[in-house]
Structures are given as C-alpha cells and as structure tokens.
Design a protein around this motif. Sequence first.
Motif, PDB file in Angstrom:
ATOM      1  N   GLN A 101       4.728   7.863 -20.786  1.00 39.53           N
ATOM      2  CA  GLN A 101       5.821   8.603 -20.166  1.00 39.53           C
ATOM      3  C   GLN A 101       5.521   8.934 -18.715  1.00 39.53           C
ATOM      4  OE1 GLN A 101       8.719   8.516 -21.377  1.00 39.53           O
ATOM      5  NE2 GLN A 101       9.064  10.345 -22.597  1.00 39.53           N
ATOM      6  N   ALA A 102       4.271   9.298 -18.428  1.00 40.51           N
ATOM      7  CA  ALA A 102       3.901   9.624 -17.051  1.00 40.51           C
ATOM      8  C   ALA A 102       4.069   8.414 -16.142  1.00 40.51           C
ATOM      9  CB  ALA A 102       2.461  10.126 -17.002  1.00 40.51           C
ATOM     10  N   GLU A 103       3.669   7.237 -16.612  1.00 38.58           N
ATOM     11  CA  GLU A 103       3.789   6.043 -15.787  1.00 38.58           C
ATOM     12  C   GLU A 103       5.251   5.698 -15.513  1.00 38.58           C
ATOM     13  OE1 GLU A 103       1.605   4.238 -14.079  1.00 38.58           O
ATOM     14  OE2 GLU A 103       0.122   5.741 -14.648  1.00 38.58           O
ATOM     15  N   VAL A 104       6.104   5.894 -16.504  1.00 37.65           N
ATOM     16  CA  VAL A 104       7.529   5.628 -16.292  1.00 37.65           C
ATOM     17  C   VAL A 104       8.106   6.598 -15.260  1.00 37.65           C
ATOM     18  CG1 VAL A 104       9.807   5.642 -17.358  1.00 37.65           C
ATOM     19  CG2 VAL A 104       7.898   4.587 -18.552  1.00 37.65           C
ATOM     20  N   LEU A 105       7.745   7.875 -15.354  1.00 38.21           N
ATOM     21  CA  LEU A 105       8.257   8.865 -14.405  1.00 38.21           C
ATOM     22  C   LEU A 105       7.827   8.544 -12.979  1.00 38.21           C
ATOM     23  CD1 LEU A 105       7.760  12.193 -16.415  1.00 38.21           C
ATOM     24  CD2 LEU A 105       9.893  10.970 -16.006  1.00 38.21           C
ATOM     25  N   VAL A 106       6.551   8.206 -12.787  1.00 36.94           N
ATOM     26  CA  VAL A 106       6.105   7.913 -11.428  1.00 36.94           C
ATOM     27  C   VAL A 106       6.674   6.581 -10.939  1.00 36.94           C
ATOM     28  CG1 VAL A 106       4.020   9.324 -11.580  1.00 36.94           C
ATOM     29  CG2 VAL A 106       3.914   6.915 -12.204  1.00 36.94           C
ATOM     30  N   GLN A 146       0.832  -1.202   0.000  1.00 35.05           N
ATOM     31  CA  GLN A 146       0.000   0.000   0.000  1.00 35.05           C
ATOM     32  C   GLN A 146       0.871   1.258   0.000  1.00 35.05           C
ATOM     33  OE1 GLN A 146      -2.584  -0.529   3.398  1.00 35.05           O
ATOM     34  NE2 GLN A 146      -4.131  -1.630   2.193  1.00 35.05           N
ATOM     35  N   VAL A 147       1.982   1.220   0.730  1.00 33.37           N
ATOM     36  CA  VAL A 147       2.925   2.344   0.723  1.00 33.37           C
ATOM     37  C   VAL A 147       3.423   2.581  -0.694  1.00 33.37           C
ATOM     38  CG1 VAL A 147       5.237   3.071   1.435  1.00 33.37           C
ATOM     39  CG2 VAL A 147       3.643   2.139   3.131  1.00 33.37           C
ATOM     40  N   ARG A 148       3.812   1.506  -1.366  1.00 32.70           N
ATOM     41  CA  ARG A 148       4.328   1.642  -2.728  1.00 32.70           C
ATOM     42  C   ARG A 148       3.274   2.240  -3.665  1.00 32.70           C
ATOM     43  NH1 ARG A 148       6.044  -3.733  -5.802  1.00 32.70           N
ATOM     44  NH2 ARG A 148       3.857  -4.168  -5.315  1.00 32.70           N
ATOM     45  N   VAL A 149       2.033   1.750  -3.585  1.00 34.50           N
ATOM     46  CA  VAL A 149       0.972   2.260  -4.459  1.00 34.50           C
ATOM     47  C   VAL A 149       0.661   3.719  -4.136  1.00 34.50           C
ATOM     48  CG1 VAL A 149      -1.437   2.001  -5.138  1.00 34.50           C
ATOM     49  CG2 VAL A 149      -0.021  -0.030  -4.788  1.00 34.50           C
ATOM     50  N   LEU A 150       0.634   4.061  -2.840  1.00 33.54           N
ATOM     51  CA  LEU A 150       0.318   5.430  -2.455  1.00 33.54           C
ATOM     52  C   LEU A 150       1.410   6.394  -2.913  1.00 33.54           C
ATOM     53  CD1 LEU A 150      -1.546   7.403  -1.161  1.00 33.54           C
ATOM     54  CD2 LEU A 150      -0.737   6.686   1.099  1.00 33.54           C
ATOM     55  N   VAL A 151       2.678   5.988  -2.818  1.00 30.44           N
ATOM     56  CA  VAL A 151       3.774   6.820  -3.333  1.00 30.44           C
ATOM     57  C   VAL A 151       3.594   7.039  -4.834  1.00 30.44           C
ATOM     58  CG1 VAL A 151       6.258   6.866  -3.818  1.00 30.44           C
ATOM     59  CG2 VAL A 151       5.448   6.203  -1.548  1.00 30.44           C
ATOM     60  N   HIS A 152       3.270   5.981  -5.542  1.00 28.81           N
ATOM     61  CA  HIS A 152       3.054   6.055  -6.990  1.00 28.81           C
ATOM     62  C   HIS A 152       1.958   7.069  -7.323  1.00 28.81           C
ATOM     63  CE1 HIS A 152       2.860   4.088 -11.082  1.00 28.81           C
ATOM     64  NE2 HIS A 152       1.664   4.677 -11.044  1.00 28.81           N
ATOM     65  N   GLU A 153       0.835   6.962  -6.630  1.00 29.84           N
ATOM     66  CA  GLU A 153      -0.293   7.849  -6.935  1.00 29.84           C
ATOM     67  C   GLU A 153      -0.005   9.282  -6.477  1.00 29.84           C
ATOM     68  OE1 GLU A 153      -2.203   6.651  -8.943  1.00 29.84           O
ATOM     69  OE2 GLU A 153      -1.841   4.504  -8.629  1.00 29.84           O
ATOM     70  N   LEU A 154       0.753   9.457  -5.410  1.00 29.03           N
ATOM     71  CA  LEU A 154       1.131  10.806  -4.981  1.00 29.03           C
ATOM     72  C   LEU A 154       2.027  11.486  -6.017  1.00 29.03           C
ATOM     73  CD1 LEU A 154       1.746  10.339  -1.159  1.00 29.03           C
ATOM     74  CD2 LEU A 154       0.115  11.916  -2.217  1.00 29.03           C
ATOM     75  N   ALA A 155       2.867  10.694  -6.686  1.00 33.91           N
ATOM     76  CA  ALA A 155       3.701  11.278  -7.743  1.00 33.91           C
ATOM     77  C   ALA A 155       2.819  11.833  -8.858  1.00 33.91           C
ATOM     78  CB  ALA A 155       4.671  10.225  -8.288  1.00 33.91           C
ATOM     79  N   HIS A 156       1.736  11.134  -9.166  1.00 33.95           N
ATOM     80  CA  HIS A 156       0.769  11.671 -10.129  1.00 33.95           C
ATOM     81  C   HIS A 156       0.159  12.963  -9.595  1.00 33.95           C
ATOM     82  CE1 HIS A 156       0.671   8.691 -13.284  1.00 33.95           C
ATOM     83  NE2 HIS A 156       0.392   7.701 -12.451  1.00 33.95           N
ATOM     84  N   ALA A 157      -0.256  12.955  -8.317  1.00 38.23           N
ATOM     85  CA  ALA A 157      -0.899  14.122  -7.723  1.00 38.23           C
ATOM     86  C   ALA A 157       0.040  15.322  -7.659  1.00 38.23           C
ATOM     87  CB  ALA A 157      -1.399  13.774  -6.320  1.00 38.23           C
ATOM     88  N   LEU A 158       1.334  15.064  -7.633  1.00 38.18           N
ATOM     89  CA  LEU A 158       2.328  16.133  -7.567  1.00 38.18           C
ATOM     90  C   LEU A 158       2.684  16.683  -8.951  1.00 38.18           C
ATOM     91  CD1 LEU A 158       4.551  14.691  -4.721  1.00 38.18           C
ATOM     92  CD2 LEU A 158       3.512  16.976  -4.723  1.00 38.18           C
ATOM     93  N   GLY A 159       1.935  16.298  -9.966  1.00 35.43           N
ATOM     94  CA  GLY A 159       2.104  16.963 -11.253  1.00 35.43           C
ATOM     95  C   GLY A 159       2.468  16.103 -12.438  1.00 35.43           C
ATOM     96  N   VAL A 160       2.640  14.796 -12.231  1.00 35.40           N
ATOM     97  CA  VAL A 160       2.989  13.926 -13.355  1.00 35.40           C
ATOM     98  C   VAL A 160       1.703  13.304 -13.895  1.00 35.40           C
ATOM     99  CG1 VAL A 160       4.428  12.044 -14.180  1.00 35.40           C
ATOM    100  CG2 VAL A 160       5.210  13.457 -12.287  1.00 35.40           C
ATOM    101  N   GLY A 161       1.007  14.055 -14.734  1.00 39.74           N
ATOM    102  CA  GLY A 161      -0.262  13.607 -15.269  1.00 39.74           C
ATOM    103  C   GLY A 161      -0.172  13.162 -16.707  1.00 39.74           C
ATOM    104  N   TYR A 162      -1.207  12.494 -17.179  1.00 40.88           N
ATOM    105  CA  TYR A 162      -1.237  12.001 -18.551  1.00 40.88           C
ATOM    106  C   TYR A 162      -1.329  13.148 -19.552  1.00 40.88           C
ATOM    107  CZ  TYR A 162      -2.146   7.376 -16.535  1.00 40.88           C
ATOM    108  OH  TYR A 162      -2.053   6.196 -15.836  1.00 40.88           O
TER     109      TYR A 162
END
Length: 310
Positions: free
Chosen positions: A236-241, A213-229
Amino acid sequence: MRDRPRTGRGHEPKGRCLMAQTTTAAERAARRAADRDRLEQAAHALLSTDGWQRWLRVRATNGLARYSLGNQMLIAWQKPDATFVAGFRAFLKLNRCVRKGEKAIRILAPMTVRQRDADDADEDERRTVFRSVAVFDVSQTDPLPGRDPVALEPPRTPISGDSHARLLTPLENLAGQLGYSVRYLPLDGGADGWCDPHRMEIVINEHLAANAQVRVLVHELAHALGVGYRQYGRQQAEVLVDCVTYIVCGSAGLDVSGESVPYVAGWGEEGALDAIREYAGTIDTIARRIETAIGEDETADDDTANALAA
C-alpha cells in the motif's frame, strides 16, 4: 489561489442575478442538497479503478492542482479529460472564449456571507459558505480573434532527459528540511534508490538521467513525508508514493503518459469510501508539499495567475 474561479455569467439564463435574489429557503436547501449529492457521487467514483485513475490524471495536470481535493474529484467525475479549468471571464483574460452551448463543470467555491440575527439586523460576524459555480475546460474554448492565447501548460519532456535537472536542488533542500541527507551512488541492483528512515538518508542511483533522478527523489521524499511500510504495509505504501510521484512529475511538465497509473486497493466494503477519501487526501497533501518545494503549486506563469486571481 485555490478555488477562486471567476465564473462570469457564462451560459446561464438571463435574469440569473434577479432569480438569485428571490430564491426561497427551500430552493436554497435543494441546491445545497444537490451540491452534496454531486460531491458524494464524485467521491464514490474513486472506488473504481477507472474513477481513481481519472482523478490521478486530473490532479497531475498543470492548472488543476490549485483546486481543492473535493473540486478535483468533481472535475474528474464530470470531465475526465480536463486539462485546465477556469471560469468564463477568466478565460477571456487568457484571450480565450467559451464556445456557445458548452456544458459547464460544476464545482464548489467559497463565499463569505454576513451573519444575521432574528431581527434581520446585520451582525459583524461573517461565515464562509460554499456555492456551486460554473467553470469550463480549455478544450471548451476557442482563441479570441486577433489575440494570442496565453499558454496554459508547460511542454511535456521525456522522463529520460536532463531538462528538469534544476528540480534536484529544491528537492534536496526539502529532504534537508525533513532531516534527511541525499546521496548519489552507483547502484547496479534492481532498485534506483531508497529512503532509510533509521539513518535519515535517501540514496539515488547516480547513473540515471537527471529527469529520472527527479522522479526517484520525489518517490523517496513521499516516503520521508510519512508514507512508510510500518503505517501502510509495503504494497500500500508503494502504491501511495507512486501516486504522489505520478502527480508531481506530471504537474512539473515531465511526460508521464507512458507511466502506469497506480490504483489503491485492498480495503473491504465496510468503510471503503472513508478509506479512499483518506488515501486521496494523503496523496494530495504530500504532493502539494513537494510541489510547493519545487515551485509547481501554482499556475504556469504570471499572466495566467493574474487572470485567474482577478
């Protein structure tokens, strides 16, 4: 803490201090050119799969996050297997000594100098310059006889366990600071979570172990911090996160050795170096934000921090 290694004299030749006082302007310019060239070569190494993955592994290692992005690249380029880097005297304070004959890693450290006018009179104004300094990896050291070396990295724990459940609360708090709510739901599909920027919601699979869950939450927070589709495209966004997740989990002591190290691709030859620098900078900045939230942005313990800062 960043980029403040205490190098000591290490294995420099005798008379180094005297030589530094008598170098000419041409010699200093040559040294600066060599430093720039070394940094440029380290940046170029990121363009290869191997070079990019070496940087990610270095960045994910506890004890190396305190260095600037440029110095991370220099360390990865010169010593890809580095795990904890410090200066000669800093290692002495950690009850370790650099072995005789070990080759130093050259990084750039900030130095404040006083401005001088045409008459060579001291001015109050000061400026920051960068100079090449020698540091070493812990693998180049031995414990001092009769002393217990300070532990330099946290134990690696499986991603499948619950050892890092404590990180969920600060990660949820970070989500709240960003305006997102976090919900844990029973997910039976292929996804273990997602970030919905429209509903300002992050969803995590409640069936996962806490570390996962920590790993998934970190992943989704990276999206929330500006790495969007929309900004980067889905791939590219998925690779960055994925890169951010690899770094943050590794620096927190979760075992990511079985995880594939992602590689950013998809740029053309023109502007490729600028693109890879921008990607690396984005990854490093977002990883630092999350590491700060969970308290993993500094060294492992107070003894280590004091030795490195002294």
